[in-house]
Design a protein around this motif. Sequence first.
Motif, PDB file in Angstrom:
ATOM      1  N   ASP A   1       0.849  -1.188   0.000  1.00  0.00           N
ATOM      2  CA  ASP A   1       0.000   0.000   0.000  1.00  0.00           C
ATOM      3  C   ASP A   1       0.886   1.238   0.000  1.00  0.00           C
ATOM      4  O   ASP A   1       2.030   1.183   0.473  1.00  0.00           O
ATOM      5  N   VAL A   2       0.362   2.363  -0.495  1.00  0.00           N
ATOM      6  CA  VAL A   2       1.130   3.609  -0.493  1.00  0.00           C
ATOM      7  C   VAL A   2       1.223   4.205   0.913  1.00  0.00           C
ATOM      8  O   VAL A   2       2.073   5.049   1.171  1.00  0.00           O
ATOM      9  N   ARG A   3       0.349   3.738   1.796  1.00  0.00           N
ATOM     10  CA  ARG A   3       0.410   4.161   3.196  1.00  0.00           C
ATOM     11  C   ARG A   3       1.063   3.048   4.010  1.00  0.00           C
ATOM     12  O   ARG A   3       1.125   1.911   3.573  1.00  0.00           O
ATOM     13  N   ARG A   4       1.444   3.344   5.194  1.00  0.00           N
ATOM     14  CA  ARG A   4       2.080   2.345   6.068  1.00  0.00           C
ATOM     15  C   ARG A   4       1.049   1.431   6.713  1.00  0.00           C
ATOM     16  O   ARG A   4       0.999   1.294   7.930  1.00  0.00           O
ATOM     17  N   THR A   5       0.227   0.805   5.908  1.00  0.00           N
ATOM     18  CA  THR A   5      -0.799  -0.081   6.445  1.00  0.00           C
ATOM     19  C   THR A   5      -0.564  -1.528   6.055  1.00  0.00           C
ATOM     20  O   THR A   5      -1.043  -2.427   6.717  1.00  0.00           O
ATOM     21  N   GLY A   6       0.149  -1.758   4.972  1.00  0.00           N
ATOM     22  CA  GLY A   6       0.382  -3.117   4.486  1.00  0.00           C
ATOM     23  C   GLY A   6       1.679  -3.700   5.005  1.00  0.00           C
ATOM     24  O   GLY A   6       2.367  -3.100   5.838  1.00  0.00           O
ATOM     25  N   ASP A   7       2.017  -4.862   4.491  1.00  0.00           N
ATOM     26  CA  ASP A   7       3.295  -5.485   4.831  1.00  0.00           C
ATOM     27  C   ASP A   7       4.442  -4.630   4.308  1.00  0.00           C
ATOM     28  O   ASP A   7       5.494  -4.520   4.926  1.00  0.00           O
ATOM     29  N   ILE A   8       4.219  -4.029   3.126  1.00  0.00           N
ATOM     30  CA  ILE A   8       5.250  -3.247   2.453  1.00  0.00           C
ATOM     31  C   ILE A   8       4.634  -1.942   1.982  1.00  0.00           C
ATOM     32  O   ILE A   8       3.542  -1.930   1.413  1.00  0.00           O
ATOM     33  N   MET A   9       5.349  -0.846   2.200  1.00  0.00           N
ATOM     34  CA  MET A   9       4.914   0.441   1.683  1.00  0.00           C
ATOM     35  C   MET A   9       5.519   0.569   0.291  1.00  0.00           C
ATOM     36  O   MET A   9       6.727   0.394   0.112  1.00  0.00           O
ATOM     37  N   GLY A  10       4.680   0.842  -0.705  1.00  0.00           N
ATOM     38  CA  GLY A  10       5.197   0.933  -2.060  1.00  0.00           C
ATOM     39  C   GLY A  10       4.169   1.460  -3.029  1.00  0.00           C
ATOM     40  O   GLY A  10       3.018   1.704  -2.677  1.00  0.00           O
ATOM     41  N   ASP A  11       4.612   1.598  -4.271  1.00  0.00           N
ATOM     42  CA  ASP A  11       3.840   2.210  -5.337  1.00  0.00           C
ATOM     43  C   ASP A  11       3.496   1.165  -6.387  1.00  0.00           C
ATOM     44  O   ASP A  11       4.381   0.456  -6.887  1.00  0.00           O
TER      45      ASP A  11
ATOM     46  N   ASP B   1      -1.193   6.290 -12.957  1.00  0.00           N
ATOM     47  CA  ASP B   1      -0.883   5.634 -14.229  1.00  0.00           C
ATOM     48  C   ASP B   1      -1.268   4.157 -14.134  1.00  0.00           C
ATOM     49  O   ASP B   1      -0.440   3.291 -13.870  1.00  0.00           O
ATOM     50  N   TYR B   2      -2.551   3.873 -14.348  1.00  0.00           N
ATOM     51  CA  TYR B   2      -3.043   2.499 -14.197  1.00  0.00           C
ATOM     52  C   TYR B   2      -2.418   1.553 -15.215  1.00  0.00           C
ATOM     53  O   TYR B   2      -2.211   0.378 -14.927  1.00  0.00           O
ATOM     54  N   TYR B   3      -2.084   2.054 -16.418  1.00  0.00           N
ATOM     55  CA  TYR B   3      -1.457   1.202 -17.425  1.00  0.00           C
ATOM     56  C   TYR B   3      -0.095   0.715 -16.933  1.00  0.00           C
ATOM     57  O   TYR B   3       0.226  -0.462 -17.025  1.00  0.00           O
ATOM     58  N   ARG B   4       0.671   1.627 -16.370  1.00  0.00           N
ATOM     59  CA  ARG B   4       1.989   1.260 -15.814  1.00  0.00           C
ATOM     60  C   ARG B   4       1.822   0.259 -14.663  1.00  0.00           C
ATOM     61  O   ARG B   4       2.599  -0.684 -14.529  1.00  0.00           O
ATOM     62  N   ALA B   5       0.813   0.454 -13.837  1.00  0.00           N
ATOM     63  CA  ALA B   5       0.568  -0.471 -12.721  1.00  0.00           C
ATOM     64  C   ALA B   5       0.262  -1.872 -13.236  1.00  0.00           C
ATOM     65  O   ALA B   5       0.737  -2.876 -12.685  1.00  0.00           O
ATOM     66  N   LEU B   6      -0.518  -1.963 -14.304  1.00  0.00           N
ATOM     67  CA  LEU B   6      -0.838  -3.275 -14.882  1.00  0.00           C
ATOM     68  C   LEU B   6       0.394  -3.907 -15.533  1.00  0.00           C
ATOM     69  O   LEU B   6       0.600  -5.122 -15.443  1.00  0.00           O
ATOM     70  N   GLU B   7       1.238  -3.086 -16.161  1.00  0.00           N
ATOM     71  CA  GLU B   7       2.510  -3.605 -16.704  1.00  0.00           C
ATOM     72  C   GLU B   7       3.390  -4.158 -15.585  1.00  0.00           C
ATOM     73  O   GLU B   7       4.016  -5.206 -15.739  1.00  0.00           O
ATOM     74  N   GLU B   8       3.431  -3.450 -14.477  1.00  0.00           N
ATOM     75  CA  GLU B   8       4.221  -3.898 -13.332  1.00  0.00           C
ATOM     76  C   GLU B   8       3.663  -5.198 -12.761  1.00  0.00           C
ATOM     77  O   GLU B   8       4.413  -6.101 -12.392  1.00  0.00           O
ATOM     78  N   ALA B   9       2.346  -5.293 -12.682  1.00  0.00           N
ATOM     79  CA  ALA B   9       1.724  -6.535 -12.209  1.00  0.00           C
ATOM     80  C   ALA B   9       2.130  -7.698 -13.107  1.00  0.00           C
ATOM     81  O   ALA B   9       2.483  -8.775 -12.630  1.00  0.00           O
TER      82      ALA B   9
ATOM     83  N   GLN C   1       2.897   1.576  -9.372  1.00  0.00           N
ATOM     84  CA  GLN C   1       3.503   1.925 -10.654  1.00  0.00           C
ATOM     85  C   GLN C   1       4.972   1.537 -10.736  1.00  0.00           C
ATOM     86  O   GLN C   1       5.586   1.632 -11.799  1.00  0.00           O
ATOM     87  N   MET C   2       5.540   1.110  -9.600  1.00  0.00           N
ATOM     88  CA  MET C   2       6.940   0.706  -9.546  1.00  0.00           C
ATOM     89  C   MET C   2       7.072  -0.311  -8.403  1.00  0.00           C
ATOM     90  O   MET C   2       7.564   0.008  -7.320  1.00  0.00           O
ATOM     91  N   LEU C   3       6.604  -1.522  -8.656  1.00  0.00           N
ATOM     92  CA  LEU C   3       6.568  -2.546  -7.604  1.00  0.00           C
ATOM     93  C   LEU C   3       7.977  -2.941  -7.167  1.00  0.00           C
ATOM     94  O   LEU C   3       8.835  -3.197  -8.021  1.00  0.00           O
ATOM     95  N   PRO C   4       8.213  -3.004  -5.865  1.00  0.00           N
ATOM     96  CA  PRO C   4       9.556  -3.287  -5.341  1.00  0.00           C
ATOM     97  C   PRO C   4       9.855  -4.791  -5.234  1.00  0.00           C
ATOM     98  O   PRO C   4      10.321  -5.257  -4.194  1.00  0.00           O
ATOM     99  N   PHE C   5       9.587  -5.525  -6.312  1.00  0.00           N
ATOM    100  CA  PHE C   5       9.788  -6.976  -6.302  1.00  0.00           C
ATOM    101  C   PHE C   5      10.493  -7.403  -7.583  1.00  0.00           C
ATOM    102  O   PHE C   5      10.343  -6.750  -8.625  1.00  0.00           O
ATOM    103  N   ARG C   6      11.202  -8.517  -7.484  1.00  0.00           N
ATOM    104  CA  ARG C   6      11.824  -9.105  -8.671  1.00  0.00           C
ATOM    105  C   ARG C   6      10.737  -9.595  -9.620  1.00  0.00           C
ATOM    106  O   ARG C   6       9.624  -9.918  -9.207  1.00  0.00           O
TER     107      ARG C   6
END
Length: 159
Positions: free
Chosen positions: A47-57, A82-90, A59-64
Motif C-alpha cells: 500500500d502507499v500508506r504504512r498499512t500493508g506489509d510493504i509500503m510501495g507504489d 498511471d493504471y497502465y503502468r501499474a498493470l505492466e508492473e503486475a 507503478q513501480m513494484l519493489p519486487f523481482r
Amino acid sequence: MVLLAFPETLSELVRERVRLLDVGCGRGDLRLVLEERGWRGEYVGLDVRRTGDIMGDAQMLPFRGESFDAVVFIESLEHVPDYYRALEEARRVLRGGGLLFVQTPRCDSWVATGIRDHLHVFHPVTLSRLLSRLGFAGCASATKGDYIAVWGFKARRTS
C-alpha cells in the motif's frame, strides 16, 4: 473490512496459487477473507500508506520479476495515477500462468464517479481488452451491483 464483491470467484481463482500480492491492500483484510475460505498461501500486502506489509507504489513494484502467482487490485486500480503502468508492473512480477484479478467500481456507477479520489473509471469490456493487449490470456469479467471484476492469466513462456 475489505469490500470484496466477488469472494467466491476470487477464492476459486487463487485456490492453488501459493504467493499472492494484494496491491492497495489497506489493512490487509483480504488475507483474512481468503483464509476463511480455505486459502493457505503466502500473502504480501502493498500500500502507499504504512498499512500493508510493504509500503510501495503500484507503478513501480519493489519486487523481482516473476515472483508472484497472483496479483490482485481490490478497489485500488482506480486510485493509481498511471493504471497502465501499474498493470505492466503486475505482469512483470507475475510468474507464467499467474493470475491478475481487478475489482473496481462499474463505470456508470455512483461509486466510480462520486468518490473524489477515484482517478479513473473502467468498463469490463475495455479493461478486458487492455489485459489482452498486455499479454494476458483467458480474460473474463463479471458484474455485480456497482462493481466489476476482470481477470486474466499471464502467458507461460515457451522454450
